[in-house]
Motif scaffolding. Structure first.
Motif, PDB file in Angstrom:
ATOM      1  N   ARG A 309      -1.207 -16.300   8.124  1.00 61.29           N
ATOM      2  CA  ARG A 309      -1.167 -15.224   7.119  1.00 61.29           C
ATOM      3  C   ARG A 309      -1.223 -15.820   5.715  1.00 61.29           C
ATOM      4  NH1 ARG A 309       2.974 -12.979   4.122  1.00 61.29           N
ATOM      5  NH2 ARG A 309       2.526 -10.894   3.325  1.00 61.29           N
ATOM      6  N   CYS A 310      -0.529 -16.921   5.525  1.00 64.41           N
ATOM      7  CA  CYS A 310      -0.622 -17.667   4.269  1.00 64.41           C
ATOM      8  C   CYS A 310      -1.164 -19.057   4.615  1.00 64.41           C
ATOM      9  CB  CYS A 310       0.749 -17.773   3.602  1.00 64.41           C
ATOM     10  SG  CYS A 310       0.725 -18.663   2.043  1.00 64.41           S
ATOM     11  N   PRO A 311      -2.468 -19.311   4.409  1.00 63.25           N
ATOM     12  CA  PRO A 311      -3.053 -20.608   4.763  1.00 63.25           C
ATOM     13  C   PRO A 311      -2.321 -21.767   4.098  1.00 63.25           C
ATOM     14  CG  PRO A 311      -4.771 -19.028   4.191  1.00 63.25           C
ATOM     15  CD  PRO A 311      -3.465 -18.384   3.820  1.00 63.25           C
ATOM     16  N   LEU A 312      -2.218 -22.888   4.803  1.00 59.53           N
ATOM     17  CA  LEU A 312      -1.477 -24.024   4.254  1.00 59.53           C
ATOM     18  C   LEU A 312      -1.979 -25.329   4.840  1.00 59.53           C
ATOM     19  CD1 LEU A 312       0.887 -25.134   6.494  1.00 59.53           C
ATOM     20  CD2 LEU A 312       1.719 -22.846   6.054  1.00 59.53           C
ATOM     21  N   VAL A 313      -1.627 -26.413   4.153  1.00 57.75           N
ATOM     22  CA  VAL A 313      -1.842 -27.771   4.644  1.00 57.75           C
ATOM     23  C   VAL A 313      -0.468 -28.394   4.822  1.00 57.75           C
ATOM     24  CG1 VAL A 313      -2.760 -30.066   4.133  1.00 57.75           C
ATOM     25  CG2 VAL A 313      -4.081 -28.029   3.519  1.00 57.75           C
ATOM     26  N   ARG A 314      -0.194 -28.904   6.008  1.00 62.17           N
ATOM     27  CA  ARG A 314       1.133 -29.480   6.324  1.00 62.17           C
ATOM     28  C   ARG A 314       0.977 -30.972   6.585  1.00 62.17           C
ATOM     29  NH1 ARG A 314       4.172 -25.921  10.361  1.00 62.17           N
ATOM     30  NH2 ARG A 314       4.662 -24.888   8.376  1.00 62.17           N
ATOM     31  N   PHE A 315       1.892 -31.750   6.030  1.00 61.68           N
ATOM     32  CA  PHE A 315       1.852 -33.195   6.253  1.00 61.68           C
ATOM     33  C   PHE A 315       3.213 -33.800   5.938  1.00 61.68           C
ATOM     34  CE2 PHE A 315       0.705 -32.393   1.881  1.00 61.68           C
ATOM     35  CZ  PHE A 315       1.358 -33.382   1.148  1.00 61.68           C
ATOM     36  N   ALA A 316       3.392 -35.026   6.342  1.00 60.44           N
ATOM     37  CA  ALA A 316       4.604 -35.778   6.030  1.00 60.44           C
ATOM     38  C   ALA A 316       4.274 -36.805   4.950  1.00 60.44           C
ATOM     39  CB  ALA A 316       5.148 -36.467   7.273  1.00 60.44           C
ATOM     40  N   HIS A 317       5.136 -36.881   3.936  1.00 64.28           N
ATOM     41  CA  HIS A 317       4.963 -37.884   2.885  1.00 64.28           C
ATOM     42  C   HIS A 317       5.989 -38.985   3.142  1.00 64.28           C
ATOM     43  CE1 HIS A 317       5.233 -39.535  -1.306  1.00 64.28           C
ATOM     44  NE2 HIS A 317       3.930 -39.396  -1.191  1.00 64.28           N
ATOM     45  N   GLN A 318       5.546 -40.047   3.777  1.00 65.50           N
ATOM     46  CA  GLN A 318       6.471 -41.092   4.220  1.00 65.50           C
ATOM     47  C   GLN A 318       7.238 -41.774   3.094  1.00 65.50           C
ATOM     48  OE1 GLN A 318       4.255 -43.727   6.837  1.00 65.50           O
ATOM     49  NE2 GLN A 318       4.976 -42.592   8.644  1.00 65.50           N
ATOM     50  N   PRO A 319       6.615 -42.089   1.946  1.00 60.22           N
ATOM     51  CA  PRO A 319       7.380 -42.766   0.898  1.00 60.22           C
ATOM     52  C   PRO A 319       8.583 -41.974   0.395  1.00 60.22           C
ATOM     53  CG  PRO A 319       5.030 -42.988   0.486  1.00 60.22           C
ATOM     54  CD  PRO A 319       5.183 -41.992   1.593  1.00 60.22           C
ATOM     55  N   CYS A 324       6.029 -31.709   3.995  1.00 56.40           N
ATOM     56  CA  CYS A 324       5.394 -30.957   2.907  1.00 56.40           C
ATOM     57  C   CYS A 324       4.485 -29.857   3.430  1.00 56.40           C
ATOM     58  CB  CYS A 324       4.568 -31.898   2.022  1.00 56.40           C
ATOM     59  SG  CYS A 324       5.498 -33.282   1.331  1.00 56.40           S
ATOM     60  N   ASP A 325       4.519 -28.720   2.753  1.00 61.11           N
ATOM     61  CA  ASP A 325       3.591 -27.614   2.980  1.00 61.11           C
ATOM     62  C   ASP A 325       2.916 -27.284   1.656  1.00 61.11           C
ATOM     63  OD1 ASP A 325       4.246 -27.426   5.616  1.00 61.11           O
ATOM     64  OD2 ASP A 325       5.426 -25.593   5.457  1.00 61.11           O
ATOM     65  N   LEU A 326       1.586 -27.330   1.630  1.00 61.71           N
ATOM     66  CA  LEU A 326       0.819 -27.014   0.425  1.00 61.71           C
ATOM     67  C   LEU A 326       0.094 -25.691   0.634  1.00 61.71           C
ATOM     68  CD1 LEU A 326      -0.377 -27.811  -2.373  1.00 61.71           C
ATOM     69  CD2 LEU A 326      -2.246 -28.918  -1.104  1.00 61.71           C
ATOM     70  N   THR A 327       0.326 -24.723  -0.251  1.00 62.76           N
ATOM     71  CA  THR A 327      -0.366 -23.438  -0.194  1.00 62.76           C
ATOM     72  C   THR A 327      -1.082 -23.202  -1.519  1.00 62.76           C
ATOM     73  OG1 THR A 327       1.557 -22.195  -1.026  1.00 62.76           O
ATOM     74  CG2 THR A 327       1.388 -22.490   1.349  1.00 62.76           C
ATOM     75  N   ALA A 328      -1.887 -22.157  -1.544  1.00 60.93           N
ATOM     76  CA  ALA A 328      -2.576 -21.746  -2.765  1.00 60.93           C
ATOM     77  C   ALA A 328      -2.651 -20.222  -2.771  1.00 60.93           C
ATOM     78  CB  ALA A 328      -3.988 -22.347  -2.830  1.00 60.93           C
ATOM     79  N   ASN A 329      -2.755 -19.642  -3.963  1.00 60.31           N
ATOM     80  CA  ASN A 329      -2.854 -18.193  -4.087  1.00 60.31           C
ATOM     81  C   ASN A 329      -1.677 -17.495  -3.411  1.00 60.31           C
ATOM     82  OD1 ASN A 329      -4.087 -15.844  -5.028  1.00 60.31           O
ATOM     83  ND2 ASN A 329      -5.233 -15.543  -3.133  1.00 60.31           N
ATOM     84  N   ASN A 330      -0.483 -18.067  -3.596  1.00 66.06           N
ATOM     85  CA  ASN A 330       0.727 -17.520  -2.976  1.00 66.06           C
ATOM     86  C   ASN A 330       1.704 -17.105  -4.077  1.00 66.06           C
ATOM     87  OD1 ASN A 330       2.558 -16.776  -1.026  1.00 66.06           O
ATOM     88  ND2 ASN A 330       3.198 -18.860  -0.530  1.00 66.06           N
ATOM     89  N   ARG A 331       1.239 -16.246  -4.966  1.00 69.35           N
ATOM     90  CA  ARG A 331       1.993 -15.934  -6.172  1.00 69.35           C
ATOM     91  C   ARG A 331       3.229 -15.087  -5.907  1.00 69.35           C
ATOM     92  NH1 ARG A 331       0.097 -17.842 -10.457  1.00 69.35           N
ATOM     93  NH2 ARG A 331      -2.026 -18.624 -10.580  1.00 69.35           N
TER      94      ARG A 331
END
Length: 574
Positions: A309-319, A324-331
């Motif tokens: 429903r809200c598109p996202l990019v999910r990843f782990a930031h090891q350092p 992390c979850d990155l979304t856009a147009n989620n005002r």
């Protein structure tokens, strides 16, 4: 993730009480100093004093702007575990003055270093070299994530800074129970729990730095974009170890609101067209997700979840150790973050009660980090806010009241949803409610022990119960997208567990044998009491299902006791 840091003595602040030490020459912002004083002030101050504190606080956007500026002048450096702190600072200081720095552990030792100006940072990056490894090829993307190499002999163990790395995640529940059991009042237990769980100064800095590093990747395609944290990372209710939710914002690029002349020549950018805003969002995140996966140092396990429903990019930031979850147009989510931040700033009891209820809920499995039928932290936070709106007098105003106070600059409509509310703290006049945290916690459990979930909906926009618009065990109206139920995932079994545990907790807080400090000594752990008792495994039988709970007489006795207590309190008030 484990973290260690050293700040100068002048930097000592109770906001950073989470067992971490920082060192640097800068001081915390005036706003954070005022919030620090405010959070530790005795509950019961009059409304005038509260108003004075609120007038000195920055808006969420003001806090974000300051954090972004700090992050843009910062680098993240991977260091050897025995790096000599003095030599490390001497080496970096050749490029310019350092405002702040701290060390932490996450898959190795790291340091966050903030320079006083961007020129110093540029000088440092200009000197950094691309690694040369004969048997591997490197993706030539330069970021502000660096590695410190010692080309001479390794530092001797006795040269290392005396600072020991401390946990940067919440302490185990058993350790928390012991800590709370040593406090002298339930009020102190609640504030101690908040101190242990809330995000620290350096953890907040690290979150904004990760956003800034990710923006460096996205800026290759969208030079004017910004990436900001939202949700628990900035709304004031985040606990150590929470995920990092990020928002890619490309709406602020120049030329979007250019005024067309009535006549003459006019230039426009040629741009790709898409079928919908959702399609644009999916395209942006798909490309950025690929860049993070291919070019982002330390970013692993990248997943592009574009059909949600809200598109996202999910990843782990090891350092950093962040999920992390990155979304856009989620005002709308950004406005929800701003609203929760505002409520948390209005009265210190709001944050204290939210942290306490969330911890209690996680201890009993009411909430979970795994998606499912559990109540979410956001739903639980809204329930706390709704309860505080129902006080006599209310501790916080309704969303409709905040909308009525809004000025022209506050007007905000997103995709047809009215997201308008006042941003100027000085316009909000709070009523004088001096109830203690102990009483509020007990009343919270009593309130939801007898709430008519079968008929009523929870709405912080109206501040009172509304008839359920749909058939669902728990209905909590989304503050902005009012047609949505933010607790639609919760099933009847989980709601029954919540109600039964509220009944049990209210009952326990009324018992003298569990509501009195019992002390302890150095050799023997203190006996749990008060809030610590509420965090222990449940003593109420039959709370796994609706039918079983109805057959269990113990729950009925507790409910009868609650009704009796409620009637007694009403009789006293009249």
């Amino acid at each position: 993730m484990r973290l260690s840091a050293s700040f100068g003595a002048a930097m000592a602040s109770t906001l950073a009480v989470c067992r971490l030490h920082m060192k640097g020459r800068g001081s915390l912002s005036k706003c954070l100093q005022k919030v620090d004083t405010f959070l530790h002030r005795t509950i019961g101050t009059n409304v005038v004093a509260v108003k004075e504190e609120r007038e000195g606080c920055k808006s969420l956007y003001g806090v974000q702007a300051a954090r972004q500026e700090q992050a843009e002048r910062s680098v993240l450096v991977s260091c050897h575990a025995r790096t000599n702190e003095k030599n490390f600072l001497k080496y970096l200081s050749r490029h310019g003055d350092i405002n702040k720095y701290f060390f932490y552990e996450s898959y190795g030792m790291y340091a966050v270093v903030e320079f006083a100006n961007r020129e110093s940072l540029a000088s440092l990056l200009e000197e950094a070299a691309i690694p040369s490894i004969s048997h591997e090829s490197m993706v030539p993307f330069k970021s502000r994530l660096l590695s410190l190499r010692n080309l001479g002999s390794a530092d001797a163990p006795n040269q290392r800074s005396g600072q020991q790395c401390q946990p940067q995640t919440t302490i185990p529940i058993n350790e928390l129970i012991q800590r709370l059991s040593r406090e002298e009042s339930i009020e102190q237990q609640i504030t101690s729990l908040t101190d242990v769980y809330q995000l620290t100064e350096e953890n907040s800095r690290l979150r904004f730095l990760v956003c800034s590093l990710l923006k460096d990747i996205a800026a290759a395609y969208f030079p004017e974009c910004t990436i900001n944290p939202f949700g628990s990372s900035v709304n004031g209710f985040g606990k150590l170890g929470c995920d990092l939710d990020m928002f890619l914002d490309v709406d602020g690029i120049s030329g979007r609101n250019a005024k067309m002349p009535k006549s003459g020549l006019w230039l426009e950018y040629q741009m790709k067209r898409a079928s919908s805003e959702r399609a644009v969002t999916q395209s942006l995140l798909s490309v950025i997700g690929d860049c993070v996966d291919q070019f982002g140092p330390g970013c692993v396990g990248v997943q592009k979840i574009l059909n949600a429903r809200c598109p996202l990019v999910r990843f782990a930031h090891q350092p950093s150790g962040f999920q992390c979850d990155l979304t856009a147009n989620n005002r709308v989510a950004m406005k929800s973050t701003e609203l929760l931040y505002l409520y948390g700033e209005l009265d210190p009891r709001v944050r204290h009660l939210v942290f306490t209820v969330r911890c209690w809920a996680r201890a009993h499995g009411i909430t979970s980090s795994i998606p499912g039928a559990w109540i979410t932290n956001f739903s639980l936070t809204v329930m706390v806010l709704f309860f505080l709106q129902r006080g006599s007098p209310p501790i916080i105003p309704t969303l409709d009241h905040l909308r009525d106070l809004a000025g022209p600059g506050d007007k905000n409509v997103i995709e047809g949803n009215d997201c308008t509310f006042v941003s100027d703290f000085s316009k909000i006049q709070l009523l004088s409610n001096t109830e203690t945290l102990e009483k509020l916690l007990c009343e919270f459990f009593e309130f939801y022990s007898t709430f008519a979930f079968n008929r009523m909906s929870i709405s912080i926009r109206k501040g009172n119960e509304q008839n359920k618009p749909e058939v669902a065990p728990l209905h909590i109206q989304n503050p902005f997208e009012t047609s949505l139920n933010v607790s639609k995932n919760v099933n009847a079994t989980q709601l029954d567990r919540f109600v039964a545990l509220c009944q049990e907790s209210s009952w326990l807080l009324h018992q003298s044998d569990t509501n009195t400090p019992r002390g302890g000594n150095a050799e023997k752990a203190p006996t749990p009491w008060g809030l610590a008792t509420l965090l222990m495994p449940s003593q109420v039988a039959g709370i796994k299902g609706r039918k079983k709970r109805r057959r269990e007489p113990a729950s009925e006795r507790i409910k009868s006791l609650l009704e009796s207590l409620k009637n007694t309190n009403q009789h006293k008030k009249s």
